[in-house]
Design a protein around this motif. Structure first.
Motif, PDB file in Angstrom:
ATOM      1  N   LYS A   1      -3.491  -3.063  -2.149  1.00 12.78           N
ATOM      2  CA  LYS A   1      -3.950  -1.684  -2.092  1.00 12.78           C
ATOM      3  C   LYS A   1      -2.912  -0.717  -2.932  1.00 12.78           C
TER       4      LYS A   1
ATOM      5  N   GLY B   1      -3.930   3.056   1.410  1.00 14.19           N
ATOM      6  CA  GLY B   1      -4.480   2.776   0.216  1.00 14.19           C
ATOM      7  C   GLY B   1      -3.367   2.531  -0.990  1.00 14.19           C
ATOM      8  N   THR B   2      -3.891   2.825  -2.141  1.00 13.70           N
ATOM      9  CA  THR B   2      -5.064   3.356  -2.478  1.00 13.70           C
ATOM     10  C   THR B   2      -6.041   2.077  -3.157  1.00 13.70           C
ATOM     11  N   HIS B   3      -7.012   2.584  -3.855  1.00  8.90           N
ATOM     12  CA  HIS B   3      -7.938   1.760  -4.674  1.00  8.90           C
ATOM     13  C   HIS B   3      -7.159   1.344  -5.889  1.00  8.90           C
TER      14      HIS B   3
ATOM     15  N   HIS C   1       0.715  -1.223  -0.080  1.00  8.33           N
ATOM     16  CA  HIS C   1       0.091   0.010  -0.093  1.00  8.33           C
ATOM     17  C   HIS C   1       0.615   1.146   0.154  1.00  8.33           C
TER      18      HIS C   1
ATOM     19  N   ALA D   1     -14.000  -1.145  -0.039  1.00 10.52           N
ATOM     20  CA  ALA D   1     -13.310  -0.024   0.437  1.00 10.52           C
ATOM     21  C   ALA D   1     -14.028   0.217   1.790  1.00 10.52           C
TER      22      ALA D   1
ATOM     23  N   THR E   1      -8.949  -0.791  -0.188  1.00  7.90           N
ATOM     24  CA  THR E   1      -8.683   0.219   0.448  1.00  7.90           C
ATOM     25  C   THR E   1      -9.052   0.481   1.932  1.00  7.90           C
TER      26      THR E   1
END
Length: 561
Positions: A434, A464-466, A324, A497, A457
């Motif tokens: 992530k 994160g991220t998405h 992530h 999420a 996320t």
């Protein structure tokens, strides 16, 4: 069921029969015995090994060879820290003291600044005496670690056997290697069911104890009577320094390395580029059932390629890997300038700040939905070592209501490949994704307490991220997701999420889930997909779940049986 067991056994056998991977020959090979480190002599080798590490820092292109055997890595400050933690001087949760930014700690082998260096030690064990960071790879280029094993003289957890179970309490007879007192930190207790050869799905946090004498302890909690006779393990820490730190380094390889225990994570990579993890084994030492106290591996704010292949994970206290970046909090906004800080609950896992660089792209993210609003480029960074709050100048003005947003550095996201590996019974999830551009293929996930593969996320953790362009294919997932770390009841794969408002947010993009075999144990579903668009789910074989696939807040779905 017999067929599944055969396939798992076949996979384990094949994954163990991997042709060893070696670094290219170096122009100079130096034996650690030259510096006075003698294996199996039961003497402290720390001074000699540190001289050897210094030689590596000063001589590019060297291979440091460890003859097979056990090397004792003892440090009085590391022993002092362990002693104080065990005496309760760091409180009920030592993490709150010893896992904080710039907290002083001991390094075992410090390779800071090394270039083109290989540590080669097939059959060599670094036996640590005192809590430390055994291998530090910081500001390095082209460092390879081959064959070494990391373990501890005194495990950073206590193990025993459940001898009695009543309605409101249970008793554990602990081994003699660690005396349990009223001051001993007891963080998370897990149970190993030897009959099922798996970790019990639900742990106990900060168990309330009553010392009975003879290292027998009564815990005032209710557990299933079926756990009578099982093995109990309880960590003396959550996070601390990792077994191997990879920090601000380029082209790092960890090959055929074993980590049996660590009072924290196994490997942490931070702010580094191109990391190759081949035949890593984060597994319990012989005679034990638990390995690292938290994640087996954890990578944040990295770039390039992060590649796992032929690895084994078993008995760790958290995810096999978590990849992530950080949602950074804006502390101020003056036109194009902002002061940033990572406000994750345990800060970064390297305990140094995530500092943007000139030219990096940063997304402005709505805190409530985690949806990106716009993208900036970094034009200037003002930061000095020791500060936790870099001042960043962007190529556009920030909104006046800056406190409603995060900034996320999308340049520091690696391509992830996780393949041909075995993630055996452990706490929490197997692979936590992530990042963007991901391939998870040809793995076996067995009896993890959480969902095997999680694309998600997490705003609460500021991680994160998405994700975009994720392929999850041809994995075998058996009996996961029945306890801690389960996502929406999914045994096999979950995409979601965590934010305040995700009802109609389509964050994850281009997700392909195909050809996976998922065997549940009464789970709500085999696959859960939420908060995503452009999703393909095809040719998966799912059994033992109430529903094969569940969708929520998803658009543009291609689903084929």
């Amino acid at each position: 069921m017999t067929g599944y067991r055969f396939l798992v056994s076949l996979f384990i056998w094949l994954s163990s029969y991997v042709v060893p991977v070696f670094a290219l020959p170096s122009p100079q090979v130096i034996d650690v015995t030259r510096f006075g480190a003698i294996p199996d002599d039961r003497k402290d080798d720390s001074r000699a090994l540190r001289k050897a590490a210094q030689y590596c820092r000063e001589h590019a292109g060297v291979t440091l060879f460890f003859p097979p055997g056990t090397y004792l890595l003892r440090d009085k400050e590391a022993v002092r820290l362990e002693t104080e933690v065990m005496a309760g001087k760091m409180g009920e949760n030592p993490e709150q003291v010893i896992f904080t930014p710039y907290y002083p700690y001991v390094k075992g082998l410090d390779l800071t600044g090394a270039k083109d260096v290989t540590l080669s030690g097939r059959g060599a064990v670094l036996m640590c005496d005192g809590w430390m960071e055994p291998i530090s790879i910081t500001d390095c280029e082209n460092v390879t670690v081959i064959g070494l094993t990391i373990d501890y003289v005194r495990k950073p957890f206590a193990t025993g056997r459940v001898t009695a179970v009543e309605d409101a309490y249970f008793d554990v007879q602990f081994l003699d290697d660690r005396l349990i007192t009223n001051e001993t930190p007891l963080m998370r207790m897990t149970f190993w069911d030897e009959g099922a050869d798996a970790m019990h799905p639900e742990p106990i946090y900060f168990p309330k104890r009553e010392i009975l004498g003879g290292n027998r302890v009564r815990f005032h909690h209710a557990i299933p009577r079926a756990l009578s006779g099982s093995v109990a393990g309880v960590g003396h820490s959550f996070h601390f320094r990792p077994g191997i730190l990879i920090l601000r380094s380029t082209n790092t390889s960890v090959i055929n390395v074993t980590i049996h225990s660590q009072p924290g994570m196994g490997i942490v990579g931070f702010d580094s580029k191109d990391i190759f993890i081949k035949q890593l084994a984060v597994v319990p030492a012989p005679g034990y059932y638990f390995s690292t106290n938290t994640d087996a591996t954890h990578f944040a704010c990295c770039e390039g390629i992060l590649h796992f292949s032929g690895c084994r994970f078993r008995g760790q206290g958290d995810d096999a890997t978590n990849v992530h970046g950080y949602y950074q909090t804006l502390l101020s906004a003056d036109g194009c300038k902002t002061r940033l800080r990572v406000k994750a609950p345990t800060y970064t896992h390297a305990q140094v700040p995530d500092v943007p660089r000139i030219g990096d792209e940063m997304e402005l993210v709505d805190r409530r939905t985690l949806c990106p609003v716009r993208t900036y480029k970094v034009e200037q960074v003002d930061w000095h070592e020791g500060s936790l709050e870099p001042m960043v100048t962007l190529d556009g003005e920030l909104p006046q209501e800056y406190s409603s947003f995060f900034l996320f550095n999308v340049t520091k996201l690696p391509k992830l490949i996780f393949e041909n590996s075995l993630v055996d019974s452990h706490h929490a999830r197997g692979v936590l994704i992530k990042t963007r551009d991901v391939l998870v293929q040809n793995n076996v996930f067995r009896r993890g307490t959480g969902t095997a593969i999680h694309v998600g996320t997490e705003g609460g953790w500021h991680e994160g991220t998405h994700s975009k362009k994720v392929v999850i294919k041809d994995n075998m997932i058996i009996g996961c997701g029945k306890g801690a770390g389960s996502q929406q009841g999914a045994c096999g794969i979950a995409v979601n999420a965590y934010a305040d408002d995700t009802e109609a947010t389509y964050l994850h993009d281009d997700i392909r889930i195909t050809g996976n075999m998922i065997l549940g144990a009464g789970n709500a579903c085999g696959i859960y997909v939420g908060n995503a668009k452009n999703v393909t789910v095809s040719d998966n074989k799912i059994r033992g779940c109430a529903h094969d696939v569940v969708f929520h807040s998803v658009t543009r779905i291609n689903q084929e049986n």
